[in-house]
Design a protein around this motif. Structure first.
Motif, PDB file in Angstrom:
ATOM      1  N   THR A 229      53.899   2.488  31.589  1.00 30.89           N
ATOM      2  CA  THR A 229      52.863   2.273  32.600  1.00 30.89           C
ATOM      3  C   THR A 229      52.315   3.608  33.107  1.00 30.89           C
ATOM      4  OG1 THR A 229      54.602   2.113  34.272  1.00 30.89           O
ATOM      5  CG2 THR A 229      53.769   0.047  33.372  1.00 30.89           C
ATOM      6  N   THR A 230      53.195   4.604  33.263  1.00 26.49           N
ATOM      7  CA  THR A 230      52.737   5.918  33.725  1.00 26.49           C
ATOM      8  C   THR A 230      51.795   6.547  32.713  1.00 26.49           C
ATOM      9  OG1 THR A 230      54.808   6.243  34.933  1.00 26.49           O
ATOM     10  CG2 THR A 230      53.481   8.202  34.489  1.00 26.49           C
ATOM     11  N   GLY A 231      52.164   6.472  31.421  1.00 30.38           N
ATOM     12  CA  GLY A 231      51.307   7.019  30.373  1.00 30.38           C
ATOM     13  C   GLY A 231      49.951   6.343  30.346  1.00 30.38           C
ATOM     14  N   LEU A 232      49.943   5.029  30.491  1.00 25.63           N
ATOM     15  CA  LEU A 232      48.676   4.298  30.486  1.00 25.63           C
ATOM     16  C   LEU A 232      47.843   4.627  31.720  1.00 25.63           C
ATOM     17  CD1 LEU A 232      49.974   0.865  29.172  1.00 25.63           C
ATOM     18  CD2 LEU A 232      48.374   2.391  28.000  1.00 25.63           C
ATOM     19  N   ALA A 233      48.513   4.827  32.855  1.00 23.71           N
ATOM     20  CA  ALA A 233      47.786   5.204  34.070  1.00 23.71           C
ATOM     21  C   ALA A 233      47.090   6.546  33.888  1.00 23.71           C
ATOM     22  CB  ALA A 233      48.742   5.243  35.258  1.00 23.71           C
ATOM     23  N   HIS A 234      47.785   7.502  33.255  1.00 23.69           N
ATOM     24  CA  HIS A 234      47.190   8.813  33.010  1.00 23.69           C
ATOM     25  C   HIS A 234      45.999   8.702  32.064  1.00 23.69           C
ATOM     26  CE1 HIS A 234      51.152  11.042  34.135  1.00 23.69           C
ATOM     27  NE2 HIS A 234      50.425  10.730  35.185  1.00 23.69           N
ATOM     28  N   GLN A 235      46.098   7.835  31.068  1.00 25.07           N
ATOM     29  CA  GLN A 235      45.027   7.707  30.076  1.00 25.07           C
ATOM     30  C   GLN A 235      43.792   7.023  30.636  1.00 25.07           C
ATOM     31  OE1 GLN A 235      46.313   6.083  26.208  1.00 25.07           O
ATOM     32  NE2 GLN A 235      48.407   6.603  26.779  1.00 25.07           N
ATOM     33  N   THR A 236      43.995   6.074  31.543  1.00 27.83           N
ATOM     34  CA  THR A 236      42.884   5.236  31.989  1.00 27.83           C
ATOM     35  C   THR A 236      42.348   5.579  33.367  1.00 27.83           C
ATOM     36  OG1 THR A 236      44.410   3.607  32.943  1.00 27.83           O
ATOM     37  CG2 THR A 236      43.779   3.314  30.626  1.00 27.83           C
ATOM     38  N   LEU A 238      43.643   4.353  36.020  1.00 24.74           N
ATOM     39  CA  LEU A 238      44.072   3.268  36.899  1.00 24.74           C
ATOM     40  C   LEU A 238      45.357   3.668  37.610  1.00 24.74           C
ATOM     41  CD1 LEU A 238      43.557   0.264  34.436  1.00 24.74           C
ATOM     42  CD2 LEU A 238      42.095   0.858  36.378  1.00 24.74           C
ATOM     43  N   SER A 239      45.660   3.027  38.715  1.00 23.87           N
ATOM     44  CA  SER A 239      46.921   3.288  39.394  1.00 23.87           C
ATOM     45  C   SER A 239      48.062   2.657  38.608  1.00 23.87           C
ATOM     46  CB  SER A 239      46.894   2.710  40.806  1.00 23.87           C
ATOM     47  OG  SER A 239      46.917   1.288  40.761  1.00 23.87           O
ATOM     48  N   VAL A 240      49.273   3.180  38.811  1.00 25.18           N
ATOM     49  CA  VAL A 240      50.436   2.626  38.126  1.00 25.18           C
ATOM     50  C   VAL A 240      50.617   1.154  38.501  1.00 25.18           C
ATOM     51  CG1 VAL A 240      52.958   2.748  37.928  1.00 25.18           C
ATOM     52  CG2 VAL A 240      51.600   4.850  37.905  1.00 25.18           C
ATOM     53  N   GLY A 241      50.389   0.824  39.773  1.00 27.05           N
ATOM     54  CA  GLY A 241      50.515  -0.561  40.205  1.00 27.05           C
ATOM     55  C   GLY A 241      49.536  -1.486  39.506  1.00 27.05           C
ATOM     56  N   ALA A 242      48.294  -1.032  39.360  1.00 25.84           N
ATOM     57  CA  ALA A 242      47.285  -1.852  38.683  1.00 25.84           C
ATOM     58  C   ALA A 242      47.636  -2.040  37.215  1.00 25.84           C
ATOM     59  CB  ALA A 242      45.905  -1.201  38.824  1.00 25.84           C
ATOM     60  N   VAL A 243      48.100  -0.962  36.572  1.00 29.57           N
ATOM     61  CA  VAL A 243      48.503  -1.061  35.166  1.00 29.57           C
ATOM     62  C   VAL A 243      49.645  -2.067  35.020  1.00 29.57           C
ATOM     63  CG1 VAL A 243      49.575   0.184  33.245  1.00 29.57           C
ATOM     64  CG2 VAL A 243      47.712   1.252  34.536  1.00 29.57           C
ATOM     65  N   SER A 244      50.634  -1.995  35.911  1.00 29.61           N
ATOM     66  CA  SER A 244      51.771  -2.918  35.843  1.00 29.61           C
ATOM     67  C   SER A 244      51.314  -4.367  35.957  1.00 29.61           C
ATOM     68  CB  SER A 244      52.773  -2.603  36.960  1.00 29.61           C
ATOM     69  OG  SER A 244      53.336  -1.320  36.782  1.00 29.61           O
ATOM     70  N   GLN A 245      50.371  -4.633  36.870  1.00 25.70           N
ATOM     71  CA  GLN A 245      49.881  -6.000  37.037  1.00 25.70           C
ATOM     72  C   GLN A 245      49.145  -6.489  35.798  1.00 25.70           C
ATOM     73  OE1 GLN A 245      47.524  -6.026  40.609  1.00 25.70           O
ATOM     74  NE2 GLN A 245      49.260  -5.589  41.952  1.00 25.70           N
ATOM     75  N   HIS A 246      48.297  -5.643  35.221  1.00 29.52           N
ATOM     76  CA  HIS A 246      47.564  -6.031  34.012  1.00 29.52           C
ATOM     77  C   HIS A 246      48.522  -6.253  32.841  1.00 29.52           C
ATOM     78  CE1 HIS A 246      43.711  -5.638  35.842  1.00 29.52           C
ATOM     79  NE2 HIS A 246      43.720  -4.315  35.929  1.00 29.52           N
ATOM     80  N   LEU A 247      49.521  -5.385  32.701  1.00 28.69           N
ATOM     81  CA  LEU A 247      50.468  -5.530  31.596  1.00 28.69           C
ATOM     82  C   LEU A 247      51.293  -6.802  31.742  1.00 28.69           C
ATOM     83  CD1 LEU A 247      51.748  -1.854  31.154  1.00 28.69           C
ATOM     84  CD2 LEU A 247      50.316  -3.157  29.571  1.00 28.69           C
ATOM     85  N   ALA A 248      51.617  -7.169  32.967  1.00 27.71           N
ATOM     86  CA  ALA A 248      52.366  -8.412  33.192  1.00 27.71           C
ATOM     87  C   ALA A 248      51.559  -9.608  32.693  1.00 27.71           C
ATOM     88  CB  ALA A 248      52.702  -8.565  34.670  1.00 27.71           C
ATOM     89  N   VAL A 249      50.250  -9.604  32.948  1.00 25.01           N
ATOM     90  CA  VAL A 249      49.395 -10.689  32.475  1.00 25.01           C
ATOM     91  C   VAL A 249      49.326 -10.692  30.948  1.00 25.01           C
ATOM     92  CG1 VAL A 249      47.036 -11.592  32.470  1.00 25.01           C
ATOM     93  CG2 VAL A 249      48.031 -10.727  34.601  1.00 25.01           C
ATOM     94  N   LEU A 250      49.159  -9.502  30.350  1.00 27.15           N
ATOM     95  CA  LEU A 250      49.084  -9.411  28.895  1.00 27.15           C
ATOM     96  C   LEU A 250      50.395  -9.846  28.248  1.00 27.15           C
ATOM     97  CD1 LEU A 250      47.205  -5.983  28.554  1.00 27.15           C
ATOM     98  CD2 LEU A 250      46.274  -8.263  28.115  1.00 27.15           C
ATOM     99  N   ARG A 251      51.497  -9.501  28.871  1.00 35.79           N
ATOM    100  CA  ARG A 251      52.806  -9.893  28.323  1.00 35.79           C
ATOM    101  C   ARG A 251      53.002 -11.398  28.431  1.00 35.79           C
ATOM    102  NH1 ARG A 251      57.658  -7.062  31.178  1.00 35.79           N
ATOM    103  NH2 ARG A 251      56.862  -8.398  32.848  1.00 35.79           N
ATOM    104  N   ASP A 252      52.629 -11.979  29.569  1.00 39.97           N
ATOM    105  CA  ASP A 252      52.763 -13.429  29.734  1.00 39.97           C
ATOM    106  C   ASP A 252      51.895 -14.190  28.736  1.00 39.97           C
ATOM    107  OD1 ASP A 252      54.513 -13.000  31.785  1.00 39.97           O
ATOM    108  OD2 ASP A 252      53.053 -13.362  33.398  1.00 39.97           O
ATOM    109  N   ALA A 253      50.784 -13.575  28.324  1.00 35.15           N
ATOM    110  CA  ALA A 253      49.897 -14.204  27.343  1.00 35.15           C
ATOM    111  C   ALA A 253      50.348 -13.949  25.910  1.00 35.15           C
ATOM    112  CB  ALA A 253      48.471 -13.677  27.533  1.00 35.15           C
ATOM    113  N   GLY A 254      51.427 -13.180  25.737  1.00 30.03           N
ATOM    114  CA  GLY A 254      51.942 -12.910  24.400  1.00 30.03           C
ATOM    115  C   GLY A 254      51.196 -11.830  23.648  1.00 30.03           C
ATOM    116  N   LEU A 255      50.412 -11.010  24.383  1.00 34.46           N
ATOM    117  CA  LEU A 255      49.602  -9.981  23.722  1.00 34.46           C
ATOM    118  C   LEU A 255      50.306  -8.634  23.662  1.00 34.46           C
ATOM    119  CD1 LEU A 255      46.063 -10.811  25.156  1.00 34.46           C
ATOM    120  CD2 LEU A 255      47.161 -11.621  23.056  1.00 34.46           C
ATOM    121  N   VAL A 256      51.289  -8.397  24.511  1.00 28.35           N
ATOM    122  CA  VAL A 256      52.104  -7.185  24.436  1.00 28.35           C
ATOM    123  C   VAL A 256      53.567  -7.578  24.564  1.00 28.35           C
ATOM    124  CG1 VAL A 256      50.303  -5.690  25.419  1.00 28.35           C
ATOM    125  CG2 VAL A 256      52.052  -6.678  26.911  1.00 28.35           C
TER     126      VAL A 256
END
Length: 283
Positions: A229-236, A238-256
């Motif tokens: 999440t930290t690496g993605l925050a640096h790249q994009t 976005l805040s670490v918190g926002a990245v974590s929330q988006h990744l949780a959705v992507l994981r629940d959808a089976g995309l990550v």
């Protein structure tokens, strides 16, 4: 053909590590032999433009490979490793690291640490026999010993100190770094999934962005190699918190998918996620 002999204490002293010093030396070897390291051509094209520090080191490659110290701790910095070895080439190696390897280190390290997570899970679930059975096709594990090319021809008894295993993105064969001054020997082996190292996917199209939202589509596109999440925050940005929330959705959808290594969680696009992104292309 040589062998390494394990005692009971050695089996309990198996360690894993990432060595930026060894990766720098192995990367130097790859840059000197583009034909033998075609997988790394996207990086080599850039590395060949690096200045005097690279050409100064090339004549010393055999010495650097033979005298590189084994890593003392799992995630050492290159300055720490250089403090224990290769004193005559310290400055040139630091210059080469800074110009040729460090700009790509987060990407390289993510692949290496994903391998460590896989091996440590394999060790805990299936035991050391399975780790060595799948480390490299040239290695064989039988009873109390590991055999293979490049290992000591007269045999090496570990004597209770154990051994360190270190994946390498730039090494195509297994290399044994002898132990020294109380530090156990290190077996360097080719990392898993190295073919994904220089892949880059096109930016998600408008259709995927409309489906997932532009932020989530962008994050998915950056998980073709394992990242945090930290690496993605640096790249994009976005805040670490926002990245974590988006990744949780992507994981629940089976995309990550996610896996934990030490204190960090690494995310990577699932097969379904990669299919949505489309074919990868070299960087």
């Amino acid at each position: 053909m040589g062998e390494i002999r394990f005692g009971v204490d050695d089996l309990a002293q198996l360690r894993f590590a990432v060595s930026p010093l060894w990766e720098s030396v192995a990367a130097l070897r790859a840059s000197a032999d583009p034909g033998g390291h075609a997988l790394h051509l996207p990086w080599i094209k850039t590395a060949l433009t690096v200045g005097r520090e690279r050409t100064d080191l090339l004549p010393h490659l055999p010495e650097l490979e033979a005298l590189a110290p084994p890593p003392r701790c799992p995630l050492a910095e290159i300055e720490e490793e250089l403090a224990t070895g290769l004193p005559g080439h310290r400055e040139a190696l630091l210059d080469w690291w800074a110009a040729g390897v460090r700009p790509y280190w987060p990407r390289i390290r993510a692949v290496l640490e994903a391998d460590l997570a896989y091996r440590t899970r394999q060790l805990s679930e299936d035991g050391i026999q399975e780790v060595f059975a799948h480390l490299h096709p040239s290695l064989r594990w039988a009873e109390d010993r590991l055999t293979g090319p490049g290992l000591p021809a007269r045999g090496l008894a570990l004597g209770g100190g154990g051994i360190t295993l270190a994946p390498s993105a730039f090494t195509a064969r297994c290399v044994l770094l002898p132990g020294r001054k109380g530090v156990p020997p290190c077996l360097v082996y080719p990392v898993r999934a190295v073919g994904t190292l220089w892949e880059r996917r096109a930016e998600p199209g408008d259709g995927l962005a409309r489906l997932l939202g532009r932020s989530r589509a962008g994050l998915l596109g950056r998980t073709s190699t394992p990242t945090t999440t930290t690496g993605l925050a640096h790249q994009t940005g976005l805040s670490v918190g926002a990245v974590s929330q988006h990744l949780a959705v992507l994981r629940d959808a089976g995309l990550v998918t996610s896996h934990r290594y030490r204190r960090e969680v690494y995310y990577r696009a699932s097969e379904l996620g990669r299919a949505l992104l489309g074919p990868a292309r070299p960087s």
